[in-house]
Structures are given as C-alpha cells and as structure tokens.
Design a protein around this motif. Structure first.
Motif, PDB file in Angstrom:
ATOM      1  N   ASP A  69       0.853  -1.177   0.000  1.00 54.32           N
ATOM      2  CA  ASP A  69       0.000   0.000   0.000  1.00 54.32           C
ATOM      3  C   ASP A  69       0.892   1.232   0.000  1.00 54.32           C
ATOM      4  N   ALA A  70       0.331   2.371  -0.360  1.00 54.27           N
ATOM      5  CA  ALA A  70       1.064   3.646  -0.319  1.00 54.27           C
ATOM      6  C   ALA A  70       0.057   4.780  -0.439  1.00 54.27           C
ATOM      7  N   PHE A  83      -2.207   4.646  -3.825  1.00 58.65           N
ATOM      8  CA  PHE A  83      -1.726   3.494  -4.598  1.00 58.65           C
ATOM      9  C   PHE A  83      -2.882   2.605  -5.035  1.00 58.65           C
ATOM     10  N   ARG A  84      -3.939   2.543  -4.234  1.00 58.14           N
ATOM     11  CA  ARG A  84      -5.074   1.676  -4.580  1.00 58.14           C
ATOM     12  C   ARG A  84      -5.815   2.191  -5.811  1.00 58.14           C
ATOM     13  N   LEU A  88       0.653   3.265 -10.600  1.00 58.51           N
ATOM     14  CA  LEU A  88       1.653   4.203 -11.106  1.00 58.51           C
ATOM     15  C   LEU A  88       1.970   5.295 -10.090  1.00 58.51           C
ATOM     16  N   HIS A  89       1.139   5.448  -9.065  1.00 61.01           N
ATOM     17  CA  HIS A  89       1.334   6.525  -8.092  1.00 61.01           C
ATOM     18  C   HIS A  89       2.641   6.379  -7.300  1.00 61.01           C
ATOM     19  N   SER A  94      10.558   1.985  -4.758  1.00 54.22           N
ATOM     20  CA  SER A  94      10.649   2.914  -3.637  1.00 54.22           C
ATOM     21  C   SER A  94      10.942   2.168  -2.341  1.00 54.22           C
ATOM     22  N   THR A  95      11.834   2.733  -1.542  1.00 56.74           N
ATOM     23  CA  THR A  95      12.100   2.177  -0.224  1.00 56.74           C
ATOM     24  C   THR A  95      10.935   2.509   0.711  1.00 56.74           C
ATOM     25  N   PRO A  96      10.763   1.741   1.776  1.00 57.88           N
ATOM     26  CA  PRO A  96       9.640   1.983   2.692  1.00 57.88           C
ATOM     27  C   PRO A  96       9.729   3.374   3.353  1.00 57.88           C
ATOM     28  N   VAL A  97       8.578   3.970   3.553  1.00 55.04           N
ATOM     29  CA  VAL A  97       8.482   5.280   4.195  1.00 55.04           C
ATOM     30  C   VAL A  97       7.264   5.291   5.113  1.00 55.04           C
TER      31      VAL A  97
END
Length: 429
Positions: A69-70, A83-84, A88-89, A94-97
C-alpha cells in the motif's frame, strides 16, 4: 485471416491485457509471479527464480521489491495520492516510508508531468535507493502548505528475480527466440500488448508442427535478458532468428528495428513481409538503445534479433503515463501485429535452399505437365516466371528469400512453385 477471425483474435488479446492490467509489476516481486501465473492458464511456462546477489556478467541480481500500500494523506486524513487508485502513483522500487512532513520536504519526492497535467507519470529507481510518488500535476498544484502523512508500505529485501519460458519443440534444435518484458505495472501498450501477442503466437505454433524450435521469454527488462543470457550461454548458439516484442497494441503503423547485423535473415524476412503486405510501416537501423534487443545484440553475442513495435517507445504522448490504458490499445492493432509476425515466421519456416537436379539449360516443363498444370489461370505468366527464377537460382547457394529479393516476386508464390518443382523431381533440398 478473415475479418471475423481477426476480430475474435483481437478481442482475445484485449481480454488478456485487461486481466493483466491491474497487477503491480516491477523487475522482481510478486507482480511478476502473478503475471506468469495468469499466462500459465494459456500456455505452459517453466518459471525460473534467480537469487539476489547472483552475478550476471557486469551486473548483480538485485533485491526483490514488493509493495502492499502507499498514500499521501492531508491534514483531514483524505488520501490525495492513493496506490489503490493507480499503481503508477508509487515510483517503482521505492524504499519503505512512514513519516509526516511538510509540503516543502515532500516536493523533492513528487513527480508530475506539467505539460500533461491530468496524467500520472511512470518512474523507477531500480538501482539507486530512493522513494517517490507520481501524481497528476493538477493535484500537486492544489496541495496546500501544511503537514502530510506519507506512507509507502513496501519491502526491499533479498529474494529472487523471476522469469518464464515457453518452448514449442520443432523438427530441428535451431531456435527462434521471441522475447517480451513483463516488468511494467499498469501500462497496456508497454508491454501488456506485446505479452498478449507472444502468447497468441505460442498457442498458434503449438498446433503447427513447426520446423524450428520456438523459445518464448517473459522476462524483466534489461536485468532479465542479461540474467537469461548469463545462465544460457550454452544455448545461444542455437538461436537462428529472434524478435523482441514491445508496444504492440497502439494504432500507429508497424516499426521494425533491424538487428545489429543489419542483414540477418530475420531482418530480410521482416522487410519482405512488410513490403509485400502493403501495410504502412517504418524500418529503422539498429541502435544500442531501446528494449532487450540491445542485450541480445551486444558484441559478445551479436545474435540475429530485431525488435518489432507499432509506434516506437517514447514517440507517442501516452508513453509511460496513465494514458497508456486499456482504451489506448486496439484489438485490431494487436491482431494485425500478431498476423504480421505469423507471416514472418511462416516465411522463415519455408525458406529453403534448393539444388536444380537438371541444371544444364532449362528443363522441358511442358513435358512434365507443369505448364498445363497452371494453364488458364490469370496468373499463369507470373507463376511460370516464378518457376524459371527458382530453377535458375537453385544452385545450392541461394535461398527462396534470396530469389524473392532478386526477382521481385512474392515469397509465397516462389515457395509454392518450389514445392511443385520438387514433386516433379526437378529440385532437391
């Protein structure tokens, strides 16, 4: 191919693209595995997993990336980037944030297309640790100063690089290699259309008892072809012809990029089919930039591998944006791409070298009933010319494609009359 058959094929191709479209793919991870699992419903696949850290020439198999998720939430808790809504979002790899930050702190990690403000761009950072979001420029311009809740629920850890192979056994071990990349997320033309075309060709070949063996590769771009080549150096000597498929579904005309050799049989076969079919098309010379043809054509291998697209990469405004969606790819275009490649493969399958068994002057064709066999046809003169060309150049050195190029006659006609002459004991393979 009849109009109805073409329509049915096009719909079948579009249905597969639609099924694959929602998955979040990257160069590694579960999205690739899920994609190969879906393809396995249509064709049997041998799936390989190569561990992180495996050296492959000058490269190393990277860590595996997966995302759950993001989002970016504003102060009210509303997801303004989700992200859902579109995979492409999130910038791939990408590393976790998990943080709260101001808009100024967030801006360096936001990617938009100011010249296409209503579209989401596609961005990656495979080999440099970073994180980012891709969003519509319209959305960015509406973001107010304040605090934002930022989350990328992803993992980047030792794992595997995954790819799939499908082999159609032929009468000989020499292979035709057909490769397409499976590493892009929800982008329909680049390269779900190419994947769908490859699957259709594989299914058609399985029912055809081909001369060549056909090897289909479903691999991540760049690192996938490098990995496959590193692990299959013992096999590449069997590759007689090859084709990389990409951007196979847009409504633009076909474009063929020649192999590094420039005059390989696949290059000549593609040129002949495109020229004689009447399809609008463009032929371009090899360059060391593009898709995986640049790995197959690297100087240490120099394989006879070209690349077929419709509109080439980066030459249509929808490229690597959210506009490369299911509406952008055309069933008719995908069916046409499939039929074009099928015609090329049929040419390669029948491109033989013959020897004239009666080489001293012309044989008396009438005595063998060959003139009579075509008498009364509207194309009699052309067919007789085809026989004369085949007899004259069948010296054990010229192939039927050589004869087609020199005579200006169609390969199909020359192959047909060669079969007649062989049955009359005038030619031998």
């Amino acid at each position: 191919m009849t109009e109805q058959v073409g329509a049915d094929l096009g719909q079948e191709l579009h249905d597969l693209v639609s099924r694959l479209y929602p998955l979040c793919r990257s160069i590694t991870g579960d999205g690739v595995r899920q994609t190969l699992e879906i393809l396995g419903d249509s064709i049997p696949l041998e799936v390989s997993e190569v561990p992180t850290g495996t050296p492959v020439f000058d490269w190393t198999v990277p860590r595996e990336w997966n995302i759950r998720d993001a989002y970016i939430k504003d102060s009210s808790g509303r997801r303004i980037v989700d992200f859902r809504e579109s995979n492409l979002h999130v910038m791939s790899y990408s590393t976790p944030v998990a943080a709260t930050m101001t808009l100024d702190e967030l801006r360096p990690h936001l990617h938009t297309l100011p010249e296409q403000p209503d579209l989401i761009p596609y961005r990656t950072s495979y080999y440099a640790e970073n994180w980012g979001f891709c969003l519509r420029d319209d959305v960015l311009r509406e973001m107010a100063e304040g605090i934002y809740d930022v989350c990328i629920d992803a993992s980047l850890a030792d794992g595997q690089l995954t790819y799939g192979e499908h082999v159609v056994r032929g009468q000989v071990d020499n292979e035709v290699l057909i490769s397409c990349h499976v590493c892009h997320p929800s982008l329909a033309n680049d390269n779900l259309a190419g994947i769908a075309v490859a699957v259709a060709l594989a299914r058609r070949l399985a029912a055809a008892d081909p001369w060549y063996t056909y090897r289909f590769l479903f691999i991540p771009g760049t690192i996938g072809s490098i990995t496959w080549l590193a692990l299959n150096q013992h096999r590449v000597g069997r590759v007689a012809h090859g084709l990389v498929l990409a951007c196979a579904g847009d409504r633009g005309q076909l474009t063929y990029k020649r192999s590094r050799r420039g005059d390989a049989e696949i290059d000549r076969a593609m040129r002949h089919v495109l020229a004689t079919s009447g399809r609008p098309h463009t032929l371009v010379d090899f360059s060391p930039y593009g898709y995986d043809e640049r790995q197959f054509c690297s100087p240490g291998f120099n394989l006879p591998v070209g690349c077929l697209t419709r509109t080439p990469h980066a030459q249509y405004p929808e490229y690597h944006t959210s506009a490369d969606n299911l509406d952008f790819v055309s069933p008719e275009a995908m069916a046409d791409t499939t039929e074009t490649i099928w015609q090329v493969l049929r040419l390669l399958e029948r491109n033989r070298v013959y020897r004239n068994l009666n080489p001293h002057c012309e044989p008396q064709l009438g005595r063998r009933g060959l003139y009579g066999a075509v008498g009364g046809r509207s194309d009699t003169q052309q067919r007789q010319m085809a026989m004369l060309w085949v007899l004259n150049l069948s010296d054990g050195e010229h192939s039927l494609l050589d004869i087609a190029e020199r005579s200006g006659l169609s390969f199909d006609l020359l192959a047909e009359v060669a079969h007649v002459l062989r049955d009359a004991d005038l030619l031998k393979e």
